[in-house]
Design an enzyme around this catalytic site. Structure first.
Site, PDB file in Angstrom:
ATOM      1  N   GLY A  42       0.792  -1.223   0.000  1.00  0.00           N
ATOM      2  CA  GLY A  42       0.000   0.000   0.000  1.00  0.00           C
ATOM      3  C   GLY A  42       0.825   1.275   0.000  1.00  0.00           C
ATOM      4  N   ARG A 101     -10.523  24.336   5.055  1.00  0.00           N
ATOM      5  CA  ARG A 101     -11.484  24.865   6.030  1.00  0.00           C
ATOM      6  C   ARG A 101     -10.907  24.929   7.448  1.00  0.00           C
ATOM      7  NH1 ARG A 101     -16.689  21.454   4.266  1.00  0.00           N
ATOM      8  NH2 ARG A 101     -15.057  19.954   3.726  1.00  0.00           N
ATOM      9  N   ASP A 174     -24.001  31.686   3.767  1.00  0.00           N
ATOM     10  CA  ASP A 174     -23.499  32.004   5.114  1.00  0.00           C
ATOM     11  C   ASP A 174     -22.747  33.326   5.049  1.00  0.00           C
ATOM     12  OD1 ASP A 174     -21.033  31.362   3.969  1.00  0.00           O
ATOM     13  OD2 ASP A 174     -21.009  29.350   4.825  1.00  0.00           O
ATOM     14  N   LYS A 199     -26.165  31.120   8.878  1.00  0.00           N
ATOM     15  CA  LYS A 199     -25.982  29.697   9.190  1.00  0.00           C
ATOM     16  C   LYS A 199     -25.275  29.573  10.527  1.00  0.00           C
ATOM     17  CE  LYS A 199     -22.497  27.354   7.158  1.00  0.00           C
ATOM     18  NZ  LYS A 199     -21.744  26.673   6.100  1.00  0.00           N
ATOM     19  N   ARG A 201     -23.249  26.775  12.865  1.00  0.00           N
ATOM     20  CA  ARG A 201     -22.670  25.427  12.950  1.00  0.00           C
ATOM     21  C   ARG A 201     -22.926  24.860  14.332  1.00  0.00           C
ATOM     22  NH1 ARG A 201     -21.436  22.713   8.652  1.00  0.00           N
ATOM     23  NH2 ARG A 201     -20.399  23.864   7.014  1.00  0.00           N
ATOM     24  N   ASP A 227     -21.158  29.410  -3.561  1.00  0.00           N
ATOM     25  CA  ASP A 227     -20.370  28.931  -2.419  1.00  0.00           C
ATOM     26  C   ASP A 227     -19.075  28.336  -2.961  1.00  0.00           C
ATOM     27  OD1 ASP A 227     -19.740  28.460   0.217  1.00  0.00           O
ATOM     28  OD2 ASP A 227     -21.461  27.181   0.647  1.00  0.00           O
ATOM     29  N   THR A 232     -21.458  17.968   2.539  1.00  0.00           N
ATOM     30  CA  THR A 232     -22.637  17.127   2.789  1.00  0.00           C
ATOM     31  C   THR A 232     -23.885  17.706   2.135  1.00  0.00           C
ATOM     32  OG1 THR A 232     -23.225  18.345   4.788  1.00  0.00           O
ATOM     33  CG2 THR A 232     -21.707  16.505   5.051  1.00  0.00           C
ATOM     34  N   GLY A 234     -25.643  20.136   3.345  1.00  0.00           N
ATOM     35  CA  GLY A 234     -26.531  20.740   4.344  1.00  0.00           C
ATOM     36  C   GLY A 234     -26.672  22.242   4.158  1.00  0.00           C
ATOM     37  N   THR A 235     -25.554  22.924   3.994  1.00  0.00           N
ATOM     38  CA  THR A 235     -25.571  24.387   3.838  1.00  0.00           C
ATOM     39  C   THR A 235     -26.422  24.788   2.644  1.00  0.00           C
ATOM     40  OG1 THR A 235     -23.331  24.475   4.749  1.00  0.00           O
ATOM     41  CG2 THR A 235     -24.052  26.398   3.497  1.00  0.00           C
TER      42      THR A 235
HETATM   43  C1  R5P Z   1     -18.208  26.698   4.766  1.00  0.00           C
HETATM   44  O1  R5P Z   1     -17.985  27.773   5.292  1.00  0.00           O
HETATM   45  C2  R5P Z   1     -18.108  26.462   3.297  1.00  0.00           C
HETATM   46  O2  R5P Z   1     -18.042  27.645   2.583  1.00  0.00           O
HETATM   47  C3  R5P Z   1     -19.262  25.605   2.812  1.00  0.00           C
HETATM   48  O3  R5P Z   1     -20.466  26.338   2.952  1.00  0.00           O
HETATM   49  C4  R5P Z   1     -19.382  24.332   3.596  1.00  0.00           C
HETATM   50  O4  R5P Z   1     -18.130  23.714   3.700  1.00  0.00           O
HETATM   51  C5  R5P Z   1     -20.369  23.383   2.958  1.00  0.00           C
HETATM   52  O5  R5P Z   1     -20.440  22.225   3.722  1.00  0.00           O
HETATM   53  P1  R5P Z   1     -21.747  21.321   3.723  1.00  0.00           P
HETATM   54  O6  R5P Z   1     -22.120  21.048   2.302  1.00  0.00           O
HETATM   55  O7  R5P Z   1     -21.339  20.064   4.454  1.00  0.00           O
HETATM   56  O8  R5P Z   1     -22.824  22.060   4.462  1.00  0.00           O
END
Ligand code: R5P
Length: 351
Positions: A42, A101, A174, A199, A201, A227, A232, A234-235
């Site tokens: 690996g 991030r 956000d 938003k 967290r 963005d 995921t 979610g945002t």
């Molecule tokens: C966060 O500040 C980034 O700009 C994105 O909004 C975020 O990483 C998106 O993550 P997710 O799709 O998991 O909500």
């Protein structure tokens, strides 16, 4: 000396996004070297079969999921191999910059991982970083070497313009994305004001967020959410639902880096399909799985011409600032790709 002879250079690809590397090589009419192999146990094995002595080396690697750390290790080894074999200048071309991030101490005793990986790259011999839509540009200050950051708006905005929607409202999902949304609004000559969704967290879970409220008028408006990352989802989905509740006529999104991680049995691709979002434009900074490429609501736009142009200019010692934020491609900024960009932006789409 003609420009073509100016600097001999080599394009090397890591294993994360060979399609994008090949596209960049195709545009530059340059063969790409793919030297990453694996031992039976690996471990990574690097096998570079071209001479690098005295040459400018561009290592193309998206340090992206699903194997961020492995892709960083490959990049460290590739840079180290290039330095030890007397390459001239080594540029790490990182279309997706993993750990971006983690750009500050989010809690006591947490690392600033986005700065740490940059420092390791420099330590391994990298002289310049080339990225696109960094999560936070301040991280460029973590090294004192050159770090050029491109903007995917250059390839995404022609696609949005092509929809001929008239005056749109650009929304940031956000507070961190307000500057980006303002730039899109200006470049698209949209409504006077942007919309901003608030938003929050969940401090106990990095992937969980909820929205509280928003500012801006979206009633009867076509809305574009911008963005840097969809992870995921979610945002994006939360913002799209709220905008729809507030009366938006239609909701679309332009997001540079499409990760699409499944989280707690939630598949963002399924959620997107049943969401209020009509179209999601993403780029190919990350290699997409087939379900993304064939998703009815996703359009993938290539950043290859932008990276190819930046690599060419770096190699020629020319300015690349024209490729930065406020630039819509035109004959002067991207002369080789006029047809694709200006005459039919959808040619840049992957499907
Ligand atoms: C966060 O500040 C980034 O700009 C994105 O909004 C975020 O990483 C998106 O993550 P997710 O799709 O998991 O909500």
């Amino acid at each position: 000396m003609t420009k073509e002879q100016f600097n001999d250079y080599v394009l090397i690809s890591g294993s994360s996004n060979p399609e994008l590397a090949s596209k960049i090589g195709g545009i530059l009419d340059k063969e790409v070297c793919f030297p990453v192999r694996q031992f039976a146990d690996g471990e990574i094995k690097i096998d570079i079969n071209v001479s690098l002595r005295g040459k400018d080396v561009f290592i193309i690697q998206s340090t992206a999921p699903p194997a961020v750390d492995k892709y960083y290790m490959e990049t460290f080894f590739l840079a180290s191999a290039a330095r030890r074999t007397s390459a001239k200048d080594i540029t790490a071309v990182l279309p997706y910059y993993g750990y971006s991030r983690q750009d500050k101490m989010h809690k006591q005793r947490s690392p600033i991982a986005a700065a740490d990986v940059a420092q390791i790259l420099v330590d391994r011999g990298v002289k310049r970083l080339l990225t696109i839509d960094l999560h936070s540009e301040q991280i460029q200050s973590s090294i004192s070497d050159a770090w050029d950051n491109l903007y995917a708006s250059s390839v995404l905005i022609p696609e949005i313009r092509n929809l001929k929607l008239g005056k749109i409202v650009v929304a940031s999902p956000d507070k961190g994305g307000v500057e980006r949304a303002t730039t899109y609004q200006d470049m698209l000559e949209g409504e006077e004001d942007i919309a901003v969704v608030y938003k929050k967290r969940d401090p106990r879970s990095p992937n969980r967020s909820r929205i509280t409220t928003m500012i801006g008028d979206v009633e009867d408006k076509d809305v574009l959410i911008t963005d840097d990352i969809i992870d995921t989802g979610g945002t994006l989905m939360n913002a799209a639902n709220l905008l729809k509740q507030k009366g938006a006529r239609s909701v679309r999104a332009a997001i540079t880096h499409g990760i699409f991680s499944k989280f707690e049995d939630r598949d963002p691709l399924m959620v997107l399909e049943h969401s209020a979002i009509e179209t999601l434009f993403v780029t190919d900074t990350i290699r997409h799985r087939d379900e993304v490429l064939s998703h009815p609501k996703i359009k993938v736009v290539s950043v290859a011409p932008l990276f190819a142009e930046a690599i060419k200019r770096i190699n020629y010692g020319e300015s690349i600032s024209e490729l930065f934020r406020y630039t819509i491609p035109n004959e002067d900024t991207l002369p080789l790709y006029k047809e694709q960009y200006l005459d039919s932006p959808s040619h840049l789409r992957i499907h």
